[in-house]
Design a protein around this motif. Sequence first.
Motif, mmCIF file in Angstrom:
data_model
loop_
_atom_site.group_PDB
_atom_site.id
_atom_site.type_symbol
_atom_site.label_atom_id
_atom_site.label_comp_id
_atom_site.label_asym_id
_atom_site.label_seq_id
_atom_site.Cartn_x
_atom_site.Cartn_y
_atom_site.Cartn_z
ATOM 1 N N CYS A 164 2.307 -1.767 -15.724
ATOM 2 C CA CYS A 164 2.382 -1.155 -17.047
ATOM 3 C C CYS A 164 2.532 0.350 -16.836
ATOM 4 C CB CYS A 164 1.129 -1.474 -17.859
ATOM 5 S SG CYS A 164 1.213 -0.894 -19.550
ATOM 6 N N VAL A 165 3.556 0.914 -17.427
ATOM 7 C CA VAL A 165 3.811 2.341 -17.261
ATOM 8 C C VAL A 165 2.578 3.136 -17.694
ATOM 9 C CG1 VAL A 165 5.232 4.287 -18.041
ATOM 10 C CG2 VAL A 165 6.300 2.091 -17.500
ATOM 11 N N GLY A 166 2.168 4.037 -16.829
ATOM 12 C CA GLY A 166 1.016 4.892 -17.091
ATOM 13 C C GLY A 166 -0.330 4.257 -16.807
ATOM 14 N N GLU A 167 -0.338 2.968 -16.449
ATOM 15 C CA GLU A 167 -1.601 2.269 -16.192
ATOM 16 C C GLU A 167 -1.725 1.714 -14.781
ATOM 17 O OE1 GLU A 167 -2.647 -0.527 -19.231
ATOM 18 O OE2 GLU A 167 -1.939 0.807 -20.821
ATOM 19 N N GLY A 168 -0.596 1.508 -14.116
ATOM 20 C CA GLY A 168 -0.658 1.052 -12.740
ATOM 21 C C GLY A 168 0.051 -0.250 -12.466
ATOM 22 N N GLY A 183 2.902 3.221 -12.673
ATOM 23 C CA GLY A 183 3.428 1.961 -13.175
ATOM 24 C C GLY A 183 4.931 1.874 -12.965
ATOM 25 N N ILE A 184 5.477 0.708 -13.205
ATOM 26 C CA ILE A 184 6.900 0.449 -13.015
ATOM 27 C C ILE A 184 7.498 0.061 -14.360
ATOM 28 C CG2 ILE A 184 8.619 -0.964 -11.811
ATOM 29 C CD1 ILE A 184 6.431 -1.493 -9.669
ATOM 30 N N ALA A 185 8.486 0.810 -14.813
ATOM 31 C CA ALA A 185 9.113 0.541 -16.115
ATOM 32 C C ALA A 185 9.903 -0.762 -16.102
ATOM 33 C CB ALA A 185 10.022 1.711 -16.508
ATOM 34 N N ASP A 186 10.632 -1.037 -15.034
ATOM 35 C CA ASP A 186 11.471 -2.233 -14.947
ATOM 36 C C ASP A 186 11.194 -2.913 -13.603
ATOM 37 O OD1 ASP A 186 13.488 -4.153 -14.758
ATOM 38 O OD2 ASP A 186 15.040 -2.829 -15.573
ATOM 39 N N VAL A 187 10.272 -3.857 -13.610
ATOM 40 C CA VAL A 187 9.853 -4.528 -12.382
ATOM 41 C C VAL A 187 11.015 -5.260 -11.723
ATOM 42 C CG1 VAL A 187 8.369 -6.347 -11.423
ATOM 43 C CG2 VAL A 187 7.431 -4.712 -13.062
ATOM 44 N N VAL A 243 0.841 -1.204 0.000
ATOM 45 C CA VAL A 243 0.000 0.000 0.000
ATOM 46 C C VAL A 243 0.876 1.253 0.000
ATOM 47 C CG1 VAL A 243 -1.640 1.347 1.381
ATOM 48 C CG2 VAL A 243 -2.037 -1.096 1.001
ATOM 49 N N SER A 244 1.903 1.257 0.814
ATOM 50 C CA SER A 244 2.819 2.406 0.837
ATOM 51 C C SER A 244 3.442 2.646 -0.532
ATOM 52 C CB SER A 244 3.921 2.196 1.873
ATOM 53 O OG SER A 244 3.385 2.185 3.171
ATOM 54 N N ASN A 245 3.848 1.578 -1.206
ATOM 55 C CA ASN A 245 4.419 1.728 -2.551
ATOM 56 C C ASN A 245 3.410 2.348 -3.507
ATOM 57 O OD1 ASN A 245 6.949 0.739 -1.923
ATOM 58 N ND2 ASN A 245 6.642 -1.249 -2.884
ATOM 59 N N VAL A 261 -4.503 -14.959 -0.251
ATOM 60 C CA VAL A 261 -4.042 -14.212 -1.415
ATOM 61 C C VAL A 261 -4.426 -12.758 -1.199
ATOM 62 C CG1 VAL A 261 -4.171 -13.956 -3.927
ATOM 63 C CG2 VAL A 261 -4.381 -16.239 -2.891
ATOM 64 N N LEU A 262 -3.447 -11.876 -1.276
ATOM 65 C CA LEU A 262 -3.651 -10.448 -1.062
ATOM 66 C C LEU A 262 -3.234 -9.699 -2.316
ATOM 67 C CD1 LEU A 262 -1.733 -10.899 2.179
ATOM 68 C CD2 LEU A 262 -4.057 -10.067 2.253
ATOM 69 N N LEU A 263 -4.108 -8.854 -2.826
ATOM 70 C CA LEU A 263 -3.779 -8.038 -3.994
ATOM 71 C C LEU A 263 -3.885 -6.572 -3.618
ATOM 72 C CD1 LEU A 263 -5.519 -10.653 -5.202
ATOM 73 C CD2 LEU A 263 -4.933 -9.508 -7.296
ATOM 74 N N VAL A 264 -2.867 -5.810 -3.981
ATOM 75 C CA VAL A 264 -2.892 -4.362 -3.820
ATOM 76 C C VAL A 264 -2.706 -3.783 -5.215
ATOM 77 C CG1 VAL A 264 -1.781 -2.340 -2.795
ATOM 78 C CG2 VAL A 264 -2.010 -4.456 -1.464
ATOM 79 N N ARG A 265 -3.663 -2.949 -5.611
ATOM 80 C CA ARG A 265 -3.727 -2.464 -6.986
ATOM 81 C C ARG A 265 -3.840 -0.948 -7.010
ATOM 82 N NH1 ARG A 265 -7.895 -5.742 -8.108
ATOM 83 N NH2 ARG A 265 -6.758 -7.506 -8.854
ATOM 84 N N ASP A 266 -3.118 -0.328 -7.942
ATOM 85 C CA ASP A 266 -3.290 1.100 -8.183
ATOM 86 C C ASP A 266 -3.351 1.328 -9.690
ATOM 87 O OD1 ASP A 266 -0.623 1.946 -9.378
ATOM 88 O OD2 ASP A 266 0.115 1.296 -7.432
ATOM 89 N N GLN A 267 -3.795 2.487 -10.071
ATOM 90 C CA GLN A 267 -3.845 2.872 -11.484
ATOM 91 C C GLN A 267 -2.920 4.064 -11.691
ATOM 92 O OE1 GLN A 267 -8.042 3.419 -12.236
ATOM 93 N NE2 GLN A 267 -8.383 1.222 -12.355
ATOM 94 N N GLY A 268 -1.751 3.972 -11.090
ATOM 95 C CA GLY A 268 -0.801 5.063 -11.076
ATOM 96 C C GLY A 268 0.250 4.999 -12.169
#
Length: 145
Positions: A126-130, A86-90, A48-50, A77-84
């Motif tokens: 995905c960069v720009g999508e979260g 994104g990460i270019a290089d996971v 969540v902090s990330n 199973v825990l999912l944390v999702r944002d639409q922020g």
Amino acid sequence: MENRMKMEFAARAENEAFARAAAAAFVACLDPTIEELTEIKTGVSEAVSNSIIHGYGEDPEKMVELECRILTDRKVVLLVRDQGAGIADVEKAREPMFTTGKPEERSGMGFTVMESFMDRVEVTSCVGEGTTVTMIKQLDVGDGF
């Protein structure tokens, strides 16, 4: 039979504690050990902090999603999702000490902490999508004491 919950909350730092507590309350029906509960809370806290800090740049108008599932074999199973952003290089982001924030303010240990407390951590972005962080924790069979 699977049990699940899903919720959304504003990307505000103070809501990180709420997400931790909600996840802990949801899995409490499994009577986890204190250690298991602490590990779940810590994993959720980091994810969540990330989302709040890196995904949204601490924009309180954005929303973070938390989903929890309990499977029949005591698997959580825990999912944390944002639409922020994104990460270019996971893979790079998962390296210890890597941060996109100010190094004097961020340790770059978020994914490392998640991986140390969970049985499995998956990151899709995905960069720009979260970003979605999926954490899996297998609880021991026991009486919780």
